[in-house]
Write an enzyme that holds these catalytic residues in place. Structure first.
Site, PDB file in Angstrom:
ATOM      1  N   LYS A 152       0.851  -1.212   0.000  1.00 25.00           N
ATOM      2  CA  LYS A 152       0.000   0.000   0.000  1.00 25.00           C
ATOM      3  C   LYS A 152       0.873   1.243   0.000  1.00 25.00           C
ATOM      4  CE  LYS A 152       0.944   1.170   4.510  1.00 25.00           C
ATOM      5  NZ  LYS A 152       1.829   2.272   4.909  1.00 25.00           N
ATOM      6  N   ASP A 192      -1.777  -1.398  10.361  1.00 23.11           N
ATOM      7  CA  ASP A 192      -2.108  -1.437   8.934  1.00 23.11           C
ATOM      8  C   ASP A 192      -2.786  -2.745   8.505  1.00 23.11           C
ATOM      9  OD1 ASP A 192      -1.047   1.078   8.573  1.00 23.11           O
ATOM     10  OD2 ASP A 192       0.883   0.368   7.831  1.00 23.11           O
TER      11      ASP A 192
HETATM   12  O1  C5P Z   1       1.000  -1.111  14.645  1.00 28.44           O
HETATM   13  P1  C5P Z   1       2.384  -1.095  14.103  1.00 28.44           P
HETATM   14  O2  C5P Z   1       3.172  -2.324  14.474  1.00 28.44           O
HETATM   15  O3  C5P Z   1       2.479  -0.801  12.652  1.00 28.44           O
HETATM   16  O4  C5P Z   1       3.075   0.124  14.825  1.00 28.44           O
HETATM   17  C1  C5P Z   1       4.473   0.217  15.047  1.00 28.44           C
HETATM   18  C2  C5P Z   1       4.715   1.323  16.052  1.00 28.44           C
HETATM   19  O5  C5P Z   1       4.368   2.585  15.476  1.00 28.44           O
HETATM   20  C3  C5P Z   1       3.880   1.218  17.312  1.00 28.44           C
HETATM   21  O6  C5P Z   1       4.534   0.498  18.296  1.00 28.44           O
HETATM   22  C4  C5P Z   1       3.725   2.659  17.720  1.00 28.44           C
HETATM   23  O7  C5P Z   1       4.894   3.042  18.411  1.00 28.44           O
HETATM   24  C5  C5P Z   1       3.734   3.412  16.416  1.00 28.44           C
HETATM   25  N1  C5P Z   1       2.382   3.767  15.942  1.00 28.44           N
HETATM   26  C6  C5P Z   1       1.721   4.838  16.538  1.00 28.44           C
HETATM   27  N2  C5P Z   1       0.456   5.178  16.097  1.00 28.44           N
HETATM   28  C7  C5P Z   1      -0.134   4.508  15.085  1.00 28.44           C
HETATM   29  C8  C5P Z   1       0.528   3.428  14.454  1.00 28.44           C
HETATM   30  C9  C5P Z   1       1.791   3.087  14.913  1.00 28.44           C
HETATM   31  O8  C5P Z   1       2.244   5.474  17.455  1.00 28.44           O
HETATM   32  N3  C5P Z   1      -1.362   4.863  14.670  1.00 28.44           N
END
Ligand code: C5P
Length: 291
Positions: free
Chosen positions: A17, A146
């Site tokens: 994406k 995501d």
């Molecule tokens: O959910 P994902 O593993 O993609 O997120 C990685 C990191 O990015 C999370 O641990 C968080 O620190 C940050 N994040 C965030 N807010 C979001 C998505 C991700 O702070 N909406």
């Protein structure tokens, strides 16, 4: 259960994406950030082959050195997705997952999340779990912000952590992806003190369905000055945008030919790929094809 071999199984697609724009609206009590973004599904991505068995074990193999060498099984998002579904639905069967990794890691293209979504969708079918798309998306958010958009399988306007989704029709899009020689940790960008976290939400209107500002770009450029140099260099070809928290930079074109032309000129300096934007994920077609 009939034994399956990998050769018998058709691949399950896990598309990449782009975030056409990304606004950070604030920090949430759970430590995550409240976002608003426009997800564009691409016609290019990873491929998984999944065979089910009665071992109860979740095993993997992949043709990519990156995953096998760097990511231990315990933190492999495909394994975690399979185990999550297995536990949630009290499944006694096992699965073997084989991943063909095309999407670079830590590139802002949702590769790991898409792989996890494909595992959830495929095993929900192969193990006959019977979870709805909404239930799968809710399970998916536990694996990554995501994951839900890839379970939905459609380009979408998103809010919250990325799980409040409204499918949108963006039409055919033509993009050139430029992959810097380094990846960027999502957590590093979101933790950066200088990240702009006070954007106002946009109203979802037809004129917003195109690339726009990414609030994470300024932080990524400060953390990785090489990105600023690449973006400056690309300005000769159009307006460069960053996807997610980087490191991928993209250019949008009105048709495929100029995207291919730019790719052939830039490929001596950068790792590039011309791709198409699609509204419907090939995962949905694979799901209805069965097998
Ligand atoms: O959910 P994902 O593993 O993609 O997120 C990685 C990191 O990015 C999370 O641990 C968080 O620190 C940050 N994040 C965030 N807010 C979001 C998505 C991700 O702070 N909406």
């Amino acid at each position: 259960m009939l034994p399956q071999t990998e050769a018998m199984t058709q691949a399950w697609p896990a598309p990449a994406k782009l975030n056409l724009f990304l606004r950070v609206l604030g920090r949430r009590p759970d430590g995550y950030h409240e976002l608003q973004t426009l997800f564009q599904i691409l016609d290019w991505g990873d491929e998984l082959r999944i065979t089910v068995n009665d071992s109860g074990e979740i095993t993997r193999c992949c043709d990519s050195n990156i995953i096998g060498a760097v990511i231990p099984e315990s933190s492999d998002i495909c394994i975690r997705a399979a185990k999550l579904l297995q536990a949630r639905c009290s499944v006694t069967n096992g699965a073997h997952i084989s991943l063909k990794k095309n999407i670079p890691v830590a590139a802002g293209l949702g590769g790991g999340s898409s792989d996890a979504a494909t595992v959830l969708v495929a095993l929900n079918k192969l193990w006959c779990c019977g979870l709805s798309q909404q239930q799968l998306a809710r399970a998916g958010i536990e694996l990554g912000a995501d994951v839900p958009v890839f379970v939905l399988g459609h380009s979408a306007w998103a809010q919250g952590r990325g799980e409040k989704l409204q499918p949108v029709m963006l039409g055919a899009g033509h993009y050139l992806l430029i992959f810097p020689a380094f990846g960027i940790s999502t957590a590093e960008v979101f933790e950066y003190a200088g990240l702009k976290r006070d954007s106002l939400p946009l109203e979802m209107t037809a004129t917003r369905m195109r690339p726009g500002r990414n609030d994470c770009a300024a932080a990524a450029l400060e953390l990785y000055p090489e990105l600023a140099r690449i973006m400056q260099d690309l300005r000769a070809w159009g307006r460069p945008y960053m996807s997610g928290t980087g490191s991928t930079i993209f250019l949008r074109f009105d048709s495929r030919k100029p995207a291919i032309n730019a790719a052939s000129k830039l490929k001596c300096r950068y790792n590039v790929r011309a791709v198409g934007g699609i509204d419907r994920s090939p995962l949905l077609d694979r799901l209805s094809a069965g097998g």
